[in-house]
Scaffold this active site. Structure first.
Site, PDB file in Angstrom:
ATOM      1  N   ASP A   8      22.071 104.498  15.950  1.00  0.00           N
ATOM      2  CA  ASP A   8      22.052 103.086  15.596  1.00  0.00           C
ATOM      3  C   ASP A   8      23.239 102.872  14.650  1.00  0.00           C
ATOM      4  OD1 ASP A   8      21.084 100.441  15.110  1.00  0.00           O
ATOM      5  OD2 ASP A   8      20.210 101.163  13.237  1.00  0.00           O
ATOM      6  N   LEU A   9      23.640 101.646  14.436  1.00  0.00           N
ATOM      7  CA  LEU A   9      24.786 101.378  13.544  1.00  0.00           C
ATOM      8  C   LEU A   9      24.335 100.851  12.175  1.00  0.00           C
ATOM      9  CD1 LEU A   9      27.876 100.957  13.054  1.00  0.00           C
ATOM     10  CD2 LEU A   9      27.571  98.683  14.026  1.00  0.00           C
ATOM     11  N   ASP A  10      23.783  99.622  12.195  1.00  0.00           N
ATOM     12  CA  ASP A  10      23.427  98.956  10.935  1.00  0.00           C
ATOM     13  C   ASP A  10      22.313  99.736  10.224  1.00  0.00           C
ATOM     14  OD1 ASP A  10      25.144  96.673  11.315  1.00  0.00           O
ATOM     15  OD2 ASP A  10      23.742  95.932  12.797  1.00  0.00           O
ATOM     16  N   THR A  16      25.341  97.719   6.547  1.00  0.00           N
ATOM     17  CA  THR A  16      25.520  96.304   6.883  1.00  0.00           C
ATOM     18  C   THR A  16      24.197  95.557   6.909  1.00  0.00           C
ATOM     19  OG1 THR A  16      25.673  97.169   9.100  1.00  0.00           O
ATOM     20  CG2 THR A  16      27.693  96.282   8.148  1.00  0.00           C
ATOM     21  N   LYS A  44      15.293  94.071  11.698  1.00  0.00           N
ATOM     22  CA  LYS A  44      16.202  95.207  11.874  1.00  0.00           C
ATOM     23  C   LYS A  44      16.150  95.724  13.306  1.00  0.00           C
ATOM     24  CE  LYS A  44      16.646  96.688   7.124  1.00  0.00           C
ATOM     25  NZ  LYS A  44      16.429  97.753   6.142  1.00  0.00           N
ATOM     26  N   SER A 115      23.402 100.142  19.409  1.00  0.00           N
ATOM     27  CA  SER A 115      23.149  99.101  18.406  1.00  0.00           C
ATOM     28  C   SER A 115      22.978  97.754  19.093  1.00  0.00           C
ATOM     29  CB  SER A 115      24.334  99.014  17.440  1.00  0.00           C
ATOM     30  OG  SER A 115      24.246  97.841  16.657  1.00  0.00           O
ATOM     31  N   ALA A 116      22.055  96.959  18.575  1.00  0.00           N
ATOM     32  CA  ALA A 116      21.865  95.603  19.102  1.00  0.00           C
ATOM     33  C   ALA A 116      23.019  94.692  18.702  1.00  0.00           C
ATOM     34  CB  ALA A 116      20.555  95.034  18.574  1.00  0.00           C
ATOM     35  N   LYS A 146      15.462  96.577  21.561  1.00  0.00           N
ATOM     36  CA  LYS A 146      14.541  97.499  20.895  1.00  0.00           C
ATOM     37  C   LYS A 146      13.265  96.717  20.544  1.00  0.00           C
ATOM     38  CE  LYS A 146      18.569  99.702  18.787  1.00  0.00           C
ATOM     39  NZ  LYS A 146      19.322 100.011  17.559  1.00  0.00           N
ATOM     40  N   GLU A 170      17.882 106.441  13.605  1.00  0.00           N
ATOM     41  CA  GLU A 170      17.484 105.038  13.394  1.00  0.00           C
ATOM     42  C   GLU A 170      16.965 104.791  11.989  1.00  0.00           C
ATOM     43  OE1 GLU A 170      17.026 101.996  14.191  1.00  0.00           O
ATOM     44  OE2 GLU A 170      17.767 101.881  16.245  1.00  0.00           O
ATOM     45  N   ASP A 171      17.183 103.579  11.490  1.00  0.00           N
ATOM     46  CA  ASP A 171      16.619 103.189  10.186  1.00  0.00           C
ATOM     47  C   ASP A 171      15.485 102.178  10.354  1.00  0.00           C
ATOM     48  OD1 ASP A 171      18.411 101.121  11.033  1.00  0.00           O
ATOM     49  OD2 ASP A 171      18.265 100.285   9.012  1.00  0.00           O
TER      50      ASP A 171
HETATM   51  C1  G1P Z   1      22.255  91.672  15.386  1.00  0.00           C
HETATM   52  C2  G1P Z   1      21.384  90.694  14.548  1.00  0.00           C
HETATM   53  C3  G1P Z   1      20.812  91.317  13.294  1.00  0.00           C
HETATM   54  C4  G1P Z   1      20.264  92.694  13.560  1.00  0.00           C
HETATM   55  C5  G1P Z   1      21.337  93.558  14.187  1.00  0.00           C
HETATM   56  C6  G1P Z   1      20.819  94.962  14.459  1.00  0.00           C
HETATM   57  O1  G1P Z   1      23.555  91.781  14.964  1.00  0.00           O
HETATM   58  O2  G1P Z   1      22.076  89.529  14.193  1.00  0.00           O
HETATM   59  O3  G1P Z   1      19.820  90.511  12.731  1.00  0.00           O
HETATM   60  O4  G1P Z   1      19.790  93.312  12.374  1.00  0.00           O
HETATM   61  O5  G1P Z   1      21.765  92.985  15.404  1.00  0.00           O
HETATM   62  O6  G1P Z   1      21.806  95.905  14.430  1.00  0.00           O
HETATM   63  P1  G1P Z   1      24.856  90.968  15.472  1.00  0.00           P
HETATM   64  O7  G1P Z   1      24.997  91.060  16.966  1.00  0.00           O
HETATM   65  O8  G1P Z   1      24.643  89.587  15.014  1.00  0.00           O
HETATM   66  O9  G1P Z   1      25.929  91.725  14.755  1.00  0.00           O
HETATM   67 MG    MG Z   2      19.534  99.658  12.058  1.00  0.00          MG
END
Ligand code: G1P
Ligand code: MG
Length: 216
Positions: A8-10, A16, A44, A115-116, A146, A170-171
């Site tokens: 995962d990234l964030d 972030t 998240k 990552s989403a 996810k 993952e976090d």
């Molecule tokens: C998106 C969502 C954010 C979520 C993140 C997960 O990111 O906006 O709320 O926590 O994915 O990584 P974005 O595509 O806006 O960078």
């Molecule tokens: Mg994350």
């Protein structure tokens, strides 16, 4: 032996998650909705539009906006978020991440990003670690986000390994659930949250060694 890593990234590679929180909190406030850190945990790993939908439902405003209005709101949040990332650089890698990626590279273990976030390529570039990853799954190509396992399965395929031979990092609770549903070994990374279902949980990647993990 495990054969590859899916990250995962964030909240895993860089913190972030705190900037997402600030930007969502400010947008919600403009709509008269107050969100706190506990609610933020449920955002998240969730895509941008799904995050907005969750916030609107939380404020009982799920029927107050047209699709176009929601797209404009999501874009507004993203503009603030991207501004908050202006100074992001190598110094913002979370502890242990760079060392772990170097160890993986030395052993020719492929790494992918699941990552989403649509901002993932830009963020990895700013952090100076883009070259460590064989593939970044494009969230636009997903049918489900996810906790569905799709993003993790695609990430493993992209680095040409089977899910059962991959380790996912993952976090977020939704992410751990996706990793497990994909049939991977799940490493949870969080100092504060108890990530249910993780095979291993650490406070930071400094606690991890590539060599030891490959034999789990
Ligand atoms: C998106 C969502 C954010 C979520 C993140 C997960 O990111 O906006 O709320 O926590 O994915 O990584 P974005 O595509 O806006 O960078
Ligand atoms: Mg994350």
């Amino acid at each position: 032996m495990k054969k590859g890593f899916v990250f995962d990234l964030d909240g895993v590679i860089t913190d972030t998650a705190k900037f997402h929180y600030i930007a969502w909190k400010n947008l919600a406030a403009e709509l008269g909705i107050t969100i706190n850190e506990t609610f933020n945990e449920t955002l998240k790993g969730i895509s941008r539009m799904d995050s907005l939908e969750k916030i609107l439902a939380y404020g009982h405003k799920e029927n107050d906006f047209t699709t176009e209005e929601k797209e404009a709101l999501a874009q507004k949040k993203n503009e603030e978020y991207v501004k908050l990332l202006a100074d992001l650089s190598e110094k913002d890698l979370l502890p242990g991440v760079h060392n772990f990626l170097v160890q993986a590279k030395e052993r020719s273990i492929p790494c992918a990003i699941a990552s989403a976030s649509k901002n993932a390529p830009m963020i990895l570039e700013k952090l100076g670690v883009l070259d460590f990853f064989g593939h970044i799954v494009d969230p636009e190509t997903l049918k489900k986000g996810k906790p569905d396992p799709e993003i993790f399965v695609k990430a493993a395929e992209s680095i040409k390994i089977e899910s059962k031979d991959a380790i996912g990092f993952e976090d977020a609770q939704a992410g751990i659930e996706g990793i497990k549903a994909a049939g991977m070994y799940a490493v949870g990374i969080s100092e504060t949250e108890n990530l249910a279902g993780a095979d291993l949980q650490v406070a930071s990647m400094t606690e991890l060694s590539v060599e030891k993990l490959l034999t789990v």
